[in-house]
Design a protein around this motif. Structure first.
Motif, PDB file in Angstrom:
ATOM      1  N   GLU A  15       0.845  -1.407  -0.021  1.00 21.15           N
ATOM      2  CA  GLU A  15       0.028   0.047   0.027  1.00 21.15           C
ATOM      3  C   GLU A  15       0.900   1.289   0.107  1.00 21.15           C
ATOM      4  O   GLU A  15       0.489   2.307  -0.861  1.00 21.15           O
ATOM      5  CB  GLU A  15      -0.784  -0.126   1.254  1.00 21.15           C
ATOM      6  CG  GLU A  15      -1.988  -1.108   1.273  1.00 21.15           C
ATOM      7  CD  GLU A  15      -2.992  -1.186   0.054  1.00 21.15           C
ATOM      8  OE1 GLU A  15      -3.002   0.048  -0.554  1.00 21.15           O
ATOM      9  OE2 GLU A  15      -3.303  -2.236  -0.260  1.00 21.15           O
ATOM     10  N   LEU A  18       2.759   2.260  -3.178  1.00 25.15           N
ATOM     11  CA  LEU A  18       1.863   2.731  -4.551  1.00 25.15           C
ATOM     12  C   LEU A  18       2.418   3.991  -5.150  1.00 25.15           C
ATOM     13  O   LEU A  18       2.582   3.980  -6.154  1.00 25.15           O
ATOM     14  CB  LEU A  18       0.451   2.228  -4.306  1.00 25.15           C
ATOM     15  CG  LEU A  18      -0.081   0.868  -4.550  1.00 25.15           C
ATOM     16  CD1 LEU A  18      -1.481   0.717  -3.861  1.00 25.15           C
ATOM     17  CD2 LEU A  18       0.135   0.197  -5.447  1.00 25.15           C
ATOM     18  N   ALA A  22       3.919   5.008  -8.651  1.00 24.03           N
ATOM     19  CA  ALA A  22       3.039   5.870  -9.359  1.00 24.03           C
ATOM     20  C   ALA A  22       4.101   6.947 -10.074  1.00 24.03           C
ATOM     21  O   ALA A  22       4.020   7.313 -11.285  1.00 24.03           O
ATOM     22  CB  ALA A  22       1.890   6.489  -8.696  1.00 24.03           C
ATOM     23  N   GLU A  27       2.074   1.483 -12.168  1.00 21.83           N
ATOM     24  CA  GLU A  27       0.454   1.045 -11.490  1.00 21.83           C
ATOM     25  C   GLU A  27       0.584  -0.544 -11.583  1.00 21.83           C
ATOM     26  O   GLU A  27       0.134  -1.217 -12.663  1.00 21.83           O
ATOM     27  CB  GLU A  27      -0.453   1.748 -12.106  1.00 21.83           C
ATOM     28  CG  GLU A  27      -0.767   3.115 -11.433  1.00 21.83           C
ATOM     29  CD  GLU A  27      -1.851   3.839 -12.112  1.00 21.83           C
ATOM     30  OE1 GLU A  27      -2.967   3.440 -12.160  1.00 21.83           O
ATOM     31  OE2 GLU A  27      -1.484   4.789 -12.839  1.00 21.83           O
ATOM     32  N   ASN A  31      -4.730  -6.079  -7.284  1.00 22.98           N
ATOM     33  CA  ASN A  31      -4.333  -5.782  -5.699  1.00 22.98           C
ATOM     34  C   ASN A  31      -4.266  -7.031  -5.095  1.00 22.98           C
ATOM     35  O   ASN A  31      -5.041  -7.797  -5.166  1.00 22.98           O
ATOM     36  CB  ASN A  31      -5.676  -4.959  -5.121  1.00 22.98           C
ATOM     37  CG  ASN A  31      -5.333  -4.823  -3.471  1.00 22.98           C
ATOM     38  OD1 ASN A  31      -4.546  -5.391  -3.131  1.00 22.98           O
ATOM     39  ND2 ASN A  31      -6.232  -3.737  -3.055  1.00 22.98           N
ATOM     40  N   THR A  42       1.842  -4.749 -14.712  1.00 21.98           N
ATOM     41  CA  THR A  42       1.808  -3.321 -14.121  1.00 21.98           C
ATOM     42  C   THR A  42       1.247  -2.457 -15.376  1.00 21.98           C
ATOM     43  O   THR A  42       1.404  -3.127 -16.789  1.00 21.98           O
ATOM     44  CB  THR A  42       3.157  -2.467 -13.670  1.00 21.98           C
ATOM     45  OG1 THR A  42       4.007  -2.486 -14.588  1.00 21.98           O
ATOM     46  CG2 THR A  42       3.508  -3.633 -12.428  1.00 21.98           C
TER      47      THR A  42
END
Ligand code: PRT
Ligand code: MG
Length: 214
Positions: A15, A18, A22, A27, A31, A42
């Motif tokens: 988490e 992330l 980014a 990305e 999940n 990704t």
């Protein structure tokens, strides 16, 4: 493998990584908390994420099964850091390594009298160094989880564990008596990959660094 493989554990490290990913234009397309996939593609064709146990991230990166990864300082100190380049403190998944005891145990007195303390922990290396530096004799008992139970069940006098909010200690009537060190997660990079895939890895490091700040 072609491209870049990033080793992450699910939960807080995934988490909190992330926003860093980014910034590098990466990305994950699934999940890991809801998907059972262990290899996650990704938005970048040349980058994939592999989902590992938190304690296994340094091993994947050390052997080059992942090029880069994220691991807690606690995990890195226990692993030893062999074959790993650690260029960046990501300042995520922060907590404190503490010594805790059951309420009512006279820790100061036990230490002063030179008693042998029984200490249960998952963090044998960190605990050994901490007590050796203080000249306190300890019998270390290795556990793999739920350290908080050990003093309550009579397995140990004290524990060495991570604390963030303190609510786990509180719920089990334990009190933190020593702060061993602050813990956060680091970026880890395979040393050979850094040389061979430098033009792919360095921009990712730079993007992460720009988010983390000085
Ligand atoms: O949970 P699992 O057994 O799968 O593996 P793991 O515990 O190794 O992974 P994870 O994701 O829980 O932890 C990954 C990393 O997060 C650790 O290596 C630490 O660097 C960091 N971190 C940050 C923490 C905590 N905060 C934390 N609070 N790791 C564990 N905890 C545990 C702690 O051990 C204790 O049992 O949470 C409990 C205390 O939390 P509080 O909020 O009640 O104080
Ligand atoms: Mg955990």
């Amino acid at each position: 493998m072609d491209g870049i493989t990033i080793a992450l554990s699910k939960g807080r490290i995934f988490e909190e990584t992330l926003p860093l990913l980014a910034a590098a234009g990466i990305e994950p397309l699934e999940n890991p908390d809801t998907s059972r996939k262990l290899i996650i593609p990704t938005t970048r064709d040349d980058v994939r994420v592999v989902i590992v146990r938190a304690t296994d991230a340094p091993t994947y990166v050390q052997y080059g099964a992942a090029d880069i990864g994220v691991a807690g300082k606690d995990v890195l100190l226990e692993h030893g850091g062999e074959g790993l380049y650690q260029p960046l403190d990501l300042k995520i998944a922060k907590c404190r390594m503490m010594v805790a005891i059951p309420a009512g145990f006279d820790y100061e007195n036990a230490v002063r009298q030179g008693a042998r303390l029984k200490v249960a922990t998952k963090y044998i290396n960190i605990a050994r160094e901490h007590f050796a530096a203080k000249g306190v004799h300890v019998d270390l008992i290795k556990l793999y989880g739920s350290m908080e139970l050990a003093p309550l069940a009579g397995l140990a006098d004290a524990i060495v564990d991570l604390v963030s909010t303190g609510s786990t200690l509180k719920a089990n009537n334990l009190i933190a008596v020593e702060h061993i060190m602050d813990i956060s997660s680091r970026l880890i990079v395979n040393q050979a990959a850094l040389k061979l895939k430098r033009e792919m890895i360095v921009p990712i490091l730079d993007a992460f660094a720009s988010v983390v700040g000085p």
